[in-house]
Design a protein around this motif. Structure first.
Motif, mmCIF file in Angstrom:
data_model
loop_
_atom_site.group_PDB
_atom_site.id
_atom_site.type_symbol
_atom_site.label_atom_id
_atom_site.label_comp_id
_atom_site.label_asym_id
_atom_site.label_seq_id
_atom_site.Cartn_x
_atom_site.Cartn_y
_atom_site.Cartn_z
ATOM 1 N N LYS A 1 0.796 -1.223 0.000
ATOM 2 C CA LYS A 1 0.000 0.000 0.000
ATOM 3 C C LYS A 1 0.833 1.279 0.000
ATOM 4 N N PRO B 1 -6.273 4.309 0.816
ATOM 5 C CA PRO B 1 -6.039 3.495 -0.389
ATOM 6 C C PRO B 1 -7.159 3.677 -1.407
ATOM 7 N N ASP B 2 -6.811 3.767 -2.633
ATOM 8 C CA ASP B 2 -5.524 4.012 -3.252
ATOM 9 C C ASP B 2 -5.579 5.417 -3.836
#
Length: 333
Positions: A276, A282-283
């Motif tokens: 990550k 994310p993302d």
């Protein structure tokens, strides 16, 4: 030479979260195993093994959440909104678990209720933590600086799998801790359940790893793209640690059993972080973009650098003072 304050704070928060997983993981695991222990004597010994440290272990959860709020307020706002339901469920479970822990040894009647409460609170907290992990891996709906998803976006087959995987992993840590802290029939039970939990945990790691590229495009790109070499050590480490774990169980090496279980968690945690990085939402948003003002980070840093060694010091001292095997008396005697 300028100091990279967002990176320092990111590392501090990541360390606090991992410390919580390591330290609170094994006592949550004992709660999950609690109903399967053989009688009141074994349950008293299991409680005695964590009584001096269990509430202190949760200090790291407070530090991680508070640090996220102070250092990365945008990420805190989005993540807490996305995970509002499982966070509240987890906190309520931890509260009820703590109440059950204290009330169980005082109760003249209703001890079965508090035993069930200790188990249910431990299992619910573990499942919620694992499901939030799964939802984080899948990604979070984000638009115009806000969470753009629904109330139950965190709930999916993949997050259910990660929730079960974390609960199994905690059970393995709990069994390892019981093997270290007890002897006799309870230690025998700990090694038996560690074998079962070990196989299930390793299977869960394989299943989660196989499905992650399907639900997380960024992870698939990194695992099978130009950055593959950065991630290749993780599966190798899992295989090695799994072999060490099973060998330790077969040879009844209690410390090796516990440490290899921690090693599996550390390997998965590092692999997850690399998959990550540098995104904290994310993302969509990196940790640098989500960081608070540099002046605020600089103002908070000296306090953290003083506080964290103090917490590490008194935590280590508590474990040292209460080292060795636990007795048979009920908690509180």
């Amino acid at each position: 030479m300028s100091i990279d304050l967002p990176l320092i704070w990111g590392v501090l928060i990541a360390f606090a979260v991992f410390a919580y997983v390591v330290l609170d993981g094994f006592d949550l695991g004992i709660g999950i195993l609690f109903p399967f222990l053989g009688g009141e004597d074994e349950r008293n010994r299991a409680m005695n093994s964590i009584a001096p440290v269990w509430d202190g272990n949760e200090t790291w959860l407070v530090l991680g959440g508070g640090g996220l709020f102070a250092a990365f307020p945008e990420a805190y706002s989005v993540l807490m909104t996305a995970f509002y339901a499982p966070v509240i469920a987890m906190l309520l479970a931890l509260v009820f678990r703590g109440v059950a822990f204290e009330f169980r040894f005082m109760a003249k009647r209703g001890k079965r209720f508090w035993t069930a409460g200790f188990f249910a609170g431990s299992l619910m907290a573990a499942l919620c933590q694992g499901m939030m992990l799964g939802a984080f891996v899948q990604g979070i709906a984000f638009e115009d600086g806000r969470y753009a998803g629904g109330w139950f976006d965190w709930f999916s087959p993949f997050s259910l799998l990660t929730g079960a995987a974390v609960a199994c992993g905690y059970s393995l840590l709990g069994a390892g801790w019981l093997a270290i802290k007890t002897d006799g029939p309870l230690a025998d039970f700990a090694f038996r359940i560690a074998r079962l939990a070990g196989f299930v945990t390793l299977g869960a790691i394989v299943a989660v790893s196989a499905l992650t590229p399907l639900v997380a495009p960024l992870a698939a790109e990194r695992w099978f793209g130009p950055q593959m070499l950065w991630h290749a050590p993780a599966p190798i480490a899992v295989v090695v640690l799994g072999a060490v774990l099973l060998r330790a169980i077969a040879r009844r090496r209690e410390l090796t059993l516990f440490l290899s279980g921690l090693g599996l968690f550390a390997t998965c945690y590092i692999g997850f972080a690399l998959s990550k990085y540098p995104y904290i939402i994310p993302d969509h948003v990196t940790f640098r973009a989500a960081a608070a003002d540099e002046a605020a980070l600089a103002f908070l840093l000296p306090g953290a650098l003083v506080l964290i060694p103090i917490i590490l010091g008194y935590t280590g001292y508590a474990y040292w003072v209460f080292r060795g095997k636990t007795g048979h008396e009920g908690y509180g005697h």
